[in-house]
Design a protein around this motif. Structure first.
Motif, mmCIF file in Angstrom:
data_model
loop_
_atom_site.group_PDB
_atom_site.id
_atom_site.type_symbol
_atom_site.label_atom_id
_atom_site.label_comp_id
_atom_site.label_asym_id
_atom_site.label_seq_id
_atom_site.Cartn_x
_atom_site.Cartn_y
_atom_site.Cartn_z
ATOM 1 N N ARG A 38 0.837 -1.204 0.000
ATOM 2 C CA ARG A 38 0.000 0.000 0.000
ATOM 3 C C ARG A 38 0.866 1.245 0.000
ATOM 4 O O ARG A 38 2.015 1.226 0.451
ATOM 5 N N GLN A 39 0.282 2.298 -0.508
ATOM 6 C CA GLN A 39 0.971 3.581 -0.520
ATOM 7 C C GLN A 39 -0.001 4.673 -0.123
ATOM 8 O O GLN A 39 -0.991 4.929 -0.820
ATOM 9 N N ALA A 40 0.293 5.282 1.006
ATOM 10 C CA ALA A 40 -0.512 6.392 1.493
ATOM 11 C C ALA A 40 0.006 7.695 0.887
ATOM 12 O O ALA A 40 1.167 7.770 0.473
ATOM 13 N N PRO A 41 -0.835 8.728 0.831
ATOM 14 C CA PRO A 41 -0.394 10.004 0.258
ATOM 15 C C PRO A 41 0.864 10.528 0.930
ATOM 16 O O PRO A 41 0.938 10.596 2.163
ATOM 17 N N GLY A 42 1.857 10.853 0.138
ATOM 18 C CA GLY A 42 3.090 11.416 0.671
ATOM 19 C C GLY A 42 4.027 10.423 1.321
ATOM 20 O O GLY A 42 5.047 10.818 1.901
ATOM 21 N N LYS A 43 3.695 9.136 1.219
ATOM 22 C CA LYS A 43 4.541 8.115 1.857
ATOM 23 C C LYS A 43 5.017 7.102 0.828
ATOM 24 O O LYS A 43 4.474 6.999 -0.270
ATOM 25 N N GLN A 44 6.036 6.360 1.228
ATOM 26 C CA GLN A 44 6.548 5.310 0.346
ATOM 27 C C GLN A 44 5.636 4.090 0.387
ATOM 28 O O GLN A 44 4.924 3.867 1.369
ATOM 29 N N ARG A 45 5.708 3.307 -0.679
ATOM 30 C CA ARG A 45 4.941 2.066 -0.710
ATOM 31 C C ARG A 45 5.494 1.118 0.335
ATOM 32 O O ARG A 45 6.706 0.991 0.493
ATOM 33 N N GLU A 46 4.599 0.447 1.058
ATOM 34 C CA GLU A 46 5.032 -0.506 2.061
ATOM 35 C C GLU A 46 4.333 -1.846 1.847
ATOM 36 O O GLU A 46 3.184 -1.906 1.416
ATOM 37 N N LEU A 47 5.060 -2.903 2.198
ATOM 38 C CA LEU A 47 4.514 -4.235 2.076
ATOM 39 C C LEU A 47 3.500 -4.474 3.192
ATOM 40 O O LEU A 47 3.764 -4.162 4.355
ATOM 41 N N VAL A 48 2.349 -5.038 2.827
ATOM 42 C CA VAL A 48 1.303 -5.312 3.812
ATOM 43 C C VAL A 48 1.272 -6.797 4.160
ATOM 44 O O VAL A 48 1.294 -7.164 5.329
ATOM 45 N N ALA A 49 1.197 -7.640 3.142
ATOM 46 C CA ALA A 49 1.098 -9.080 3.384
ATOM 47 C C ALA A 49 1.497 -9.838 2.132
ATOM 48 O O ALA A 49 1.307 -9.345 1.018
ATOM 49 N N THR A 50 2.024 -11.036 2.358
ATOM 50 C CA THR A 50 2.369 -11.915 1.237
ATOM 51 C C THR A 50 1.926 -13.330 1.558
ATOM 52 O O THR A 50 1.761 -13.707 2.729
ATOM 53 N N ILE A 51 1.756 -14.112 0.500
ATOM 54 C CA ILE A 51 1.398 -15.516 0.674
ATOM 55 C C ILE A 51 2.040 -16.310 -0.448
ATOM 56 O O ILE A 51 1.987 -15.912 -1.622
ATOM 57 N N THR A 52 2.670 -17.418 -0.088
ATOM 58 C CA THR A 52 3.311 -18.249 -1.094
ATOM 59 C C THR A 52 2.315 -19.256 -1.662
ATOM 60 O O THR A 52 1.204 -19.425 -1.137
ATOM 61 N N ILE A 53 2.746 -19.940 -2.692
ATOM 62 C CA ILE A 53 1.884 -20.952 -3.306
ATOM 63 C C ILE A 53 1.583 -22.075 -2.321
ATOM 64 O O ILE A 53 0.537 -22.728 -2.405
ATOM 65 N N GLY A 54 2.477 -22.249 -1.345
ATOM 66 C CA GLY A 54 2.262 -23.286 -0.332
ATOM 67 C C GLY A 54 1.428 -22.809 0.845
ATOM 68 O O GLY A 54 1.117 -23.592 1.742
ATOM 69 N N GLY A 55 1.092 -21.516 0.839
ATOM 70 C CA GLY A 55 0.234 -20.996 1.893
ATOM 71 C C GLY A 55 0.953 -20.307 3.037
ATOM 72 O O GLY A 55 0.312 -19.879 4.008
ATOM 73 N N THR A 56 2.264 -20.165 2.948
ATOM 74 C CA THR A 56 2.991 -19.446 3.991
ATOM 75 C C THR A 56 2.711 -17.953 3.880
ATOM 76 O O THR A 56 2.813 -17.374 2.802
#
Length: 117
Positions: A38-56
């Protein structure tokens, strides 16, 4: 041509919930990982969540316990269930699909989430 399309953004009051969806099409292989940033106004993009093909799964500390990422491998779709939303969650949310190695990492155009106080 790989396409990544997000949906589900909108306006919600603080404390409310939203569910984002992201569909990947045109891919001849299943993404090895998918995620939301996500990227809020005036801020850098930040990672929120990830999921692998195996479900991690992996979450940013700021959303742990409130957001849940899931995926439907058969449909190359990833979801982000967002609960107990806060005004600071307001941002454009982007989905990415990592096909692995030289196959590339693809991004959607984003969907806007606005949380009012």
């Amino acid at each position: 041509q790989v396409q990544v399309v997000e949906s589900g953004g909108g306006l919600v009051q603080a404390g409310g919930s939203l569910r984002l969806a992201c569909a990947v099409s045109g891919s001849i292989s299943r993404p090895i990982a998918m995620g939301w940033s996500r990227q809020a106004p005036g801020k850098q993009r930040e990672l929120v969540a990830t999921i692998t093909i195996g479900g991690t799964t992996n979450y940013a500390d700021s959303v742990k316990g409130r957001f849940t990422i899931s995926r439907d491998n058969a449909k190359n779709t990833v979801f982000l269930q967002m609960n107990s939303l806060k005004p600071e969650d307001t941002a454009v949310y982007y989905c990415n699909a990592d096909l692995g190695g030289i196959r590339g990492n693809y991004w959607g155009k984003g969907t806007l989430v606005t949380v009012s106080s």
